[in-house]
Design a protein around this motif. Structure first.
Motif, PDB file in Angstrom:
ATOM      1  N   SER A  27       0.906  -1.279   0.132  1.00  0.00           N
ATOM      2  CA  SER A  27      -0.494  -0.104   0.243  1.00  0.00           C
ATOM      3  C   SER A  27       0.648   1.050  -0.570  1.00  0.00           C
ATOM      4  CB  SER A  27      -0.261   0.652   0.931  1.00  0.00           C
ATOM      5  OG  SER A  27      -1.454   1.190   1.337  1.00  0.00           O
ATOM      6  N   GLY A  28       0.301   2.025  -0.621  1.00  0.00           N
ATOM      7  CA  GLY A  28       1.243   3.613  -0.324  1.00  0.00           C
ATOM      8  C   GLY A  28       1.059   4.236   0.698  1.00  0.00           C
ATOM      9  N   ARG A  29       0.189   3.688   1.626  1.00  0.00           N
ATOM     10  CA  ARG A  29       0.011   4.329   3.021  1.00  0.00           C
ATOM     11  C   ARG A  29       0.919   4.730   3.837  1.00  0.00           C
ATOM     12  NH1 ARG A  29      -6.595   6.734   3.226  1.00  0.00           N
ATOM     13  NH2 ARG A  29      -5.814   5.079   5.379  1.00  0.00           N
ATOM     14  N   TRP A  30       1.810   4.538   4.027  1.00  0.00           N
ATOM     15  CA  TRP A  30       2.842   3.989   5.066  1.00  0.00           C
ATOM     16  C   TRP A  30       3.743   4.826   5.978  1.00  0.00           C
ATOM     17  CZ3 TRP A  30       7.549   5.672   3.393  1.00  0.00           C
ATOM     18  CH2 TRP A  30       7.840   5.878   2.401  1.00  0.00           C
ATOM     19  N   LEU A  31       3.724   4.851   7.167  1.00  0.00           N
ATOM     20  CA  LEU A  31       4.422   6.128   8.203  1.00  0.00           C
ATOM     21  C   LEU A  31       5.548   4.908   8.334  1.00  0.00           C
ATOM     22  CD1 LEU A  31       4.619   8.620   9.033  1.00  0.00           C
ATOM     23  CD2 LEU A  31       3.024   7.628  11.040  1.00  0.00           C
ATOM     24  N   LEU A  32       6.458   5.621   8.397  1.00  0.00           N
ATOM     25  CA  LEU A  32       8.402   5.260   9.041  1.00  0.00           C
ATOM     26  C   LEU A  32       8.654   6.127  10.046  1.00  0.00           C
ATOM     27  CD1 LEU A  32      10.275   3.814   5.963  1.00  0.00           C
ATOM     28  CD2 LEU A  32       8.705   2.547   7.735  1.00  0.00           C
ATOM     29  N   ILE A  33       8.479   5.690  11.149  1.00  0.00           N
ATOM     30  CA  ILE A  33       9.053   6.424  12.494  1.00  0.00           C
ATOM     31  C   ILE A  33      10.677   6.294  12.872  1.00  0.00           C
ATOM     32  CG2 ILE A  33       8.647   7.589  14.523  1.00  0.00           C
ATOM     33  CD1 ILE A  33       5.995   7.116  14.056  1.00  0.00           C
ATOM     34  N   PHE A  34      11.675   6.903  12.800  1.00  0.00           N
ATOM     35  CA  PHE A  34      13.037   6.996  13.358  1.00  0.00           C
ATOM     36  C   PHE A  34      13.337   7.369  14.669  1.00  0.00           C
ATOM     37  CE2 PHE A  34      13.027   5.747   8.281  1.00  0.00           C
ATOM     38  CZ  PHE A  34      13.658   3.871   8.905  1.00  0.00           C
ATOM     39  N   ASP A  35      13.335   6.547  15.522  1.00  0.00           N
ATOM     40  CA  ASP A  35      12.891   7.453  16.540  1.00  0.00           C
ATOM     41  C   ASP A  35      14.600   7.559  17.011  1.00  0.00           C
ATOM     42  OD1 ASP A  35      12.312   9.062  18.520  1.00  0.00           O
ATOM     43  OD2 ASP A  35      12.578   6.892  20.462  1.00  0.00           O
ATOM     44  N   GLY A  36      14.883   8.789  17.369  1.00  0.00           N
ATOM     45  CA  GLY A  36      16.959   8.849  17.790  1.00  0.00           C
ATOM     46  C   GLY A  36      17.738   8.186  16.640  1.00  0.00           C
ATOM     47  N   TRP A  37      17.283   8.670  15.116  1.00  0.00           N
ATOM     48  CA  TRP A  37      18.370   8.326  14.358  1.00  0.00           C
ATOM     49  C   TRP A  37      19.477   9.824  13.909  1.00  0.00           C
ATOM     50  CZ3 TRP A  37      16.279   7.487   8.641  1.00  0.00           C
ATOM     51  CH2 TRP A  37      17.529   6.732   8.404  1.00  0.00           C
ATOM     52  N   GLU A  38      20.821   9.669  14.940  1.00  0.00           N
ATOM     53  CA  GLU A  38      21.308  10.927  14.986  1.00  0.00           C
ATOM     54  C   GLU A  38      22.856  10.215  13.539  1.00  0.00           C
ATOM     55  OE1 GLU A  38      21.384  12.385  16.904  1.00  0.00           O
ATOM     56  OE2 GLU A  38      19.058  11.523  18.114  1.00  0.00           O
ATOM     57  N   GLU A  39      21.795   9.500  12.445  1.00  0.00           N
ATOM     58  CA  GLU A  39      23.494   9.686  12.086  1.00  0.00           C
ATOM     59  C   GLU A  39      22.782   9.704   9.808  1.00  0.00           C
ATOM     60  OE1 GLU A  39      23.109   6.985  14.220  1.00  0.00           O
ATOM     61  OE2 GLU A  39      24.537   7.345  15.041  1.00  0.00           O
ATOM     62  N   PRO A  40      22.372  10.954   9.812  1.00  0.00           N
ATOM     63  CA  PRO A  40      21.912  11.259   8.342  1.00  0.00           C
ATOM     64  C   PRO A  40      22.684  10.417   7.510  1.00  0.00           C
ATOM     65  CG  PRO A  40      22.480  12.947   9.654  1.00  0.00           C
ATOM     66  CD  PRO A  40      22.808  12.326  10.356  1.00  0.00           C
TER      67      PRO A  40
END
Length: 1006
Positions: free
Chosen positions: A280-293
């Motif tokens: 599906s195109g209705r997705w949400l990713l959440i990356f918590d505390g990501w310090e390395e771009p």
């Protein structure tokens, strides 16, 4: 201040349209969206308005502002709504009884909580949408507003929300929703607008701010608040790089991708699937505390129509994503939060505390704890923090087809290593203590060196020695290393190796006797360290599953170390919670065999083992073995009374287990008496909302249900559900079990549509939390099908689902397990009702024989099963055989359960029908009359069984040529059936056709 209105939405088909202002707190935006969409789909116009008036603005004035727009105002109520401002109960009661009552025709409300609202909210006549399915919620909404539903609702364009009670198809380990979340509405709304309005493939936003500013809380609230907008919501904790990779890669399993590949391949597969908007195109990713771009390209899909939200302290994310700087609370948010947590403080005092901590959320949370939970006064608190500094955060060896030379080869390798690399042999000897397969070897690095034997302390202190030894074993193909890419400083503890079973057998043979006790103790210590300590948490079951193979292999049951014993008990708790009953019972037997050699029967650890072993035996269908175990334990405890709470707790636990055994064995009255004792003691020892007390209360409801006291069972289950939702969480397995129980009670009470609405909502959560094959999920699906059948779901839908469930049930358990026999019975009843008499007879015969073998003949379940077989015989035209079965079942149930039990009454209904078919008309009338009288008294005038008895009684009256009386009884029955079940319900249609009703028995053991 009242928030800015959003433009009116929806179009009107002429003058039939109404306009509604849908008013909601930000916390319930998803509900506001859904309500607006539903109203618009039926041709009405809506204006969405988030409402959060300043405390300084009088409530009457704020409510008056809402009426400046035309049409009615629909308030989305919950305890959150009534705390806006925040306001006191007196403020709300005054305005509800005054201003709102005067303008009642302009206001309406829906209620989204299961907790009690202020009594004065009754003026709004709020309709309850909590805990029901979408179809029922829409029906209630329209009914409350007096609106006619469109025959074919108008589809709504755009990115519409799903029903808020209906969770996304995939939901990762998003942190539990914070019921005390305050403010941040502008930030959350801006985030949603940014993500929704972003160009295709560019919807990525990073929340940047210092530690403790609330970035994680905002991200979690976003997931909960806007979750209905998505089909996939996945949370990735980025504290450690390997954790980030593993968690992101686990999404491959949820998306149905290849789960067997290396973690990097899974990461790539997930990223590519999301880029292609699959599934599906209705997705949400959440990356918590990501310090390395710099790692962004590894994870971000860079395409697709989904959204990505990142939290970080690193401002350099602005080069690759949009960023949103998160600062401290606004002062109104700070004071509102403090006053909700500590209602006794004034606005001025809240302002002082907020200023002291510069509106930082993390510090305010600590302050609120002191002021709220501790009840401290603000002056005293401020004196402390200013003087003492409390502002800081505290808180056979070879297989037959292997050549013997293979053993020689391994022996030569061991001899070589002993001479050149003795430490490598130490590591290999340690591996040999584990079971073959995956070995979490690196966890030994987490054991303090002081707790290891002196000759093995190098395992912890010599990193290079560890690496060389492990590399050597891998190079010699003794082990394979599981692919990892751990972060610096965590390499060794993350090392997990794999040893083939054949290699393990050889190495175990060749290293046998070399300091074996020493290595076993190290492995036991490692297993203790690996125990998460939360065996009932489904999120930890994967860890426990990894531990289980190593318990017996390492000889852990023989350990006299208390911590090892507790770890073993936790593993048994995991087996029970996860449905691994057979594995757990075998493990418990092995543990008992060792413990009895050095431990007495009254030792605390042995008592706990007995309790867990009884639970596993009982759940596996070995009721009498469980009873023997529990009875002996209780007698032993009662024979040696001891002062103090520990002994009383042990007696209570043993009593609870014995009560469960007796319920399953059909001794319902005695079981209820024992369970009532358990409830009283647990509440006195722990309080009414502690986990043990809630379990005791849940089991009390089971006893009431088995005795046919459905109303009492429902009230008890509903109270347990509410408390479990607050004390545990909505997704906790115990909370889900309470939801199942409430739906079952409602169905047994004849409230079929309510039962179905509740059970439909529960199923997807079961699959998400426990998995599709978990025993509790199977029971929930079974209950759903019974609800569907009673509520009138189309036959083919139920037939297909029931056949599939029966196959899965047999795979998880077996054909003789009591839950399989129950499903077999209900499947047989369904098939008989729809004409497949051959398969129905086979299933019902097998089920009756199975129950009789399991429970004995003098048990209510096999006794009542005779009535089901009577219905088969009646359908086949065997009137005499059918009547004989009915009479036997009725006599047996009357003796076992009494004449007023619902099961007895249902059997009496069938028996009256058998007598009628046998032309014993007077006897049939006498029995149907008596049964009707008892049903009215026990179940109520409108219960479906009562109404069936009325229809049967009318048929008997008509057969005796008492037509006027028959017509009166029949007319009342039809009126009540139409009102309670609906004119098109099968039971109503059958009554109108004067088809004699029957009752089929649904076996339930509790």
């Amino acid at each position: 201040m009242v928030a800015q209105r959003e433009p009116a939405r929806g179009s009107a088909p002429g003058g039939e349209s109404e306009h509604f202002v849908v008013v909601f707190p930000g916390y319930h935006r998803a509900w506001g969206n859904w309500i607006a969409h539903r109203l618009e789909s039926h041709g009405h116009r809506t204006t969405l308005q988030r409402w959060d008036p300043d405390r300084e603005q009088p409530l009457e004035e704020a409510l008056g502002d809402l009426q400046l727009a035309s049409g009615r105002v629909l308030l989305v109520l919950s305890d959150v709504f009534l705390q806006l401002g925040p306001r006191t109960e007196a403020d709300w009661n005054a305005v509800l009884r005054g201003y709102v009552a005067e303008h009642a025709d302009r206001f309406a409300a829906v209620n989204l909580t299961n907790r009690e609202l202020l009594p004065a909210t009754a003026v709004l006549e709020p309709v309850a949408l909590w805990g029901i399915g979408e179809e029922e919620a829409e029906r209630r909404l329209l009914n409350r507003l007096g609106l006619r539903p469109r025959r074919v609702p108008v589809p709504q364009p755009g990115y519409t929300s799903r029903y808020p009670n209906d969770p996304p198809d995939v939901w990762g380990e998003v942190p539990r929703r914070n019921a005390r979340f305050t403010g941040r509405d502008l930030i959350l709304n801006e985030l949603q607008e940014r993500l929704m309005d972003a160009e295709h493939g560019a919807a990525v936003c990073t929340l940047v701010g210092t530690a403790g500013i609330g970035k994680t809380q905002i991200a979690a609230e976003y997931a909960h608040r806007f979750g209905p907008d998505y089909d996939v919501v996945w949370w990735v904790n980025c504290d450690q790089r390997n954790t980030q990779r593993d968690t992101f890669g686990q999404l491959a399993v949820e998306l149905g991708l290849d789960r067997a590949g290396e973690v990097g391949e899974r990461v790539r597969a997930v990223r590519e699937a999301l880029r292609r908007n699959e599934p599906s195109g209705r997705w949400l990713l959440i990356f918590d505390g990501w310090e390395e771009p710099e790692d962004a390209a590894t994870y971000l899909p860079h395409g697709g129509s989904g959204h990505v939200l990142i939290t970080s302290r690193n401002k350099s994310w602005r080069t690759t994503t949009e960023i949103k700087q998160i600062s401290a609370f606004k002062r109104a948010e700070s004071t509102g939060y403090l006053m909700r947590r500590a209602p006794h403080i004034t606005a001025e005092q809240a302002d002082q505390v907020a200023g002291e901590f510069q509106d930082l959320p993390l510090q305010l949370a600590q302050a609120a704890a002191w002021l709220g939970e501790e009840g401290m006064e603000v002056p005293e608190y401020l004196r402390m923090v200013r003087g003492v500094g409390l502002t800081r955060l505290e808180s056979g060896t070879m297989p037959d087809d292997y050549p013997y030379s293979s053993l020689t080869s391994w022996s030569m390798l061991l001899n070589k290593l002993r001479k050149s690399e003795p430490r490598t042999v130490d590591l290999l000897s340690l591996c040999a203590v584990f079971a073959p397969g995956r070995i979490p070897l690196g966890l030994v690095r987490g054991i303090p060196s002081s707790e290891l034997p002196e000759n093995l302390r190098w395992l912890v202190t010599d990193r290079s020695g560890w690496a060389r030894a492990l590399d050597s074993l891998v190079n010699y193909s003794v082990l394979t290393r599981e692919a990892r890419n751990p972060s610096a400083g965590d390499t060794e503890q993350s090392d997990s190796v794999h040893m083939h079973q054949v290699v393990h057998s050889v190495i175990s043979e060749l290293t046998q006797g070399r300091n074996s006790d020493t290595f076993r103790e190290v492995v036991h210590r490692l297993l203790v360290e690996a125990d998460p300590g939360t065996p009932r948490d489904s999120r930890q079951w994967g860890l426990y599953a990894e531990l289980m193979p190593h318990l017996l292999a390492s000889g852990a049951p023989a350990s006299k170390e208390r911590r090892v014993q507790e770890m073993l008990l936790n593993c048994l708790r995991y087996c029970y919670a996860s449905g691994e009953y057979s594995l757990g019972a075998e493990m418990a037997d092995a543990i008992r065999a060792d413990w009895e050699t050095f431990m007495g029967g009254e030792d605390q650890q042995m008592l706990v083992l007995t309790s867990l072993q009884g639970n596993l035996l009982r759940a596996g269908g070995h009721f009498r073995n469980a009873q023997a175990l529990d009875s002996a334990r209780l007698e032993r405890l009662r024979a040696v009374p001891q002062p103090g709470g520990v002994h009383e707790e042990a007696v209570m636990d043993a009593t609870s287990c014995l009560a469960a055994d007796l319920r399953l064995l059909g001794q319902y009255d005695e079981a209820l008496q024992l369970q009532e004792q358990v409830v009283e003691v647990s509440r006195r020892l722990y309080g009414p909302e502690e986990w043990t007390s809630l379990l005791a209360q849940h089991n009390l409801a089971v006893g009431l249900r088995l005795l046919g006291r459905y109303d009492e069972a429902y009230e008890t289950d509903l109270d347990t559900l509410r408390k479990r939702e607050q004390v545990l969480r909505a997704r906790h397995p115990d909370t889900l079990a309470s939801g199942n129980a409430c739906a079952r009670d409602l169905r047994l009470m004849g409230r079929y549509q309510e039962a179905l609405a509740r059970q439909e909502l529960s199923i997807r959560l079961h699959v998400q939390v426990l998995g599709a094959q978990h025993p509790q999920t199977l029971l929930a699906r079974h209950n759903l099908m019974l609800c569907q059948r009673r509520a009138g779901t189309p036959r083919q839908d139920i037939a297909t689902a029931m056949a599939l469930l029966f196959d899965q049930q047999e795979q998880v358990h077996n054909r003789t397990h009591f839950t399989t026999l129950s499903l077999m019975t209900d499947y047989g009843n369904f098939l008989r009702e729809h004409g497949d008499l051959t398969l129905a007879r086979e299933l019902l015969t097998e089920a009756e024989d199975g129950f009789r073998a399991l429970l004995g003949p003098a048990h209510p379940v096999p006794t009542a099963m005779q009535s089901n077989m009577g219905l088969i015989l009646a359908a086949e035209g065997e009137r005499d055989g059918a009547l004989n079965m009915f009479e036997q079942a009725l006599a047996g149930l009357t003796s076992l359960l009494g004449p007023d039990h619902p099961a007895t009454l249902g059997c009496a209904l069938n028996t009256s029908g058998g007598r009628h078919l046998g032309e014993a008309l007077e006897d049939a009338f006498e029995l149907s009359t008596d049964t009707l009288k008892r049903c009215r008294r026990v179940l109520g005038e409108d219960h479906p069984l009562t109404l069936s008895c009325m229809v049967a009684n009318a048929i008997d009256l008509r057969a005796l040529r008492r037509r006027d009386e028959a017509r009166a009884v029949e007319s009342e029955a039809l009126e009540r059936l139409t009102r309670s079940l609906g004119a098109q319900h099968q039971q109503t249609l059958s009554a109108r056709q004067r088809t004699r009703p029957y009752w089929d028995y649904e076996p339930y053991l509790g």
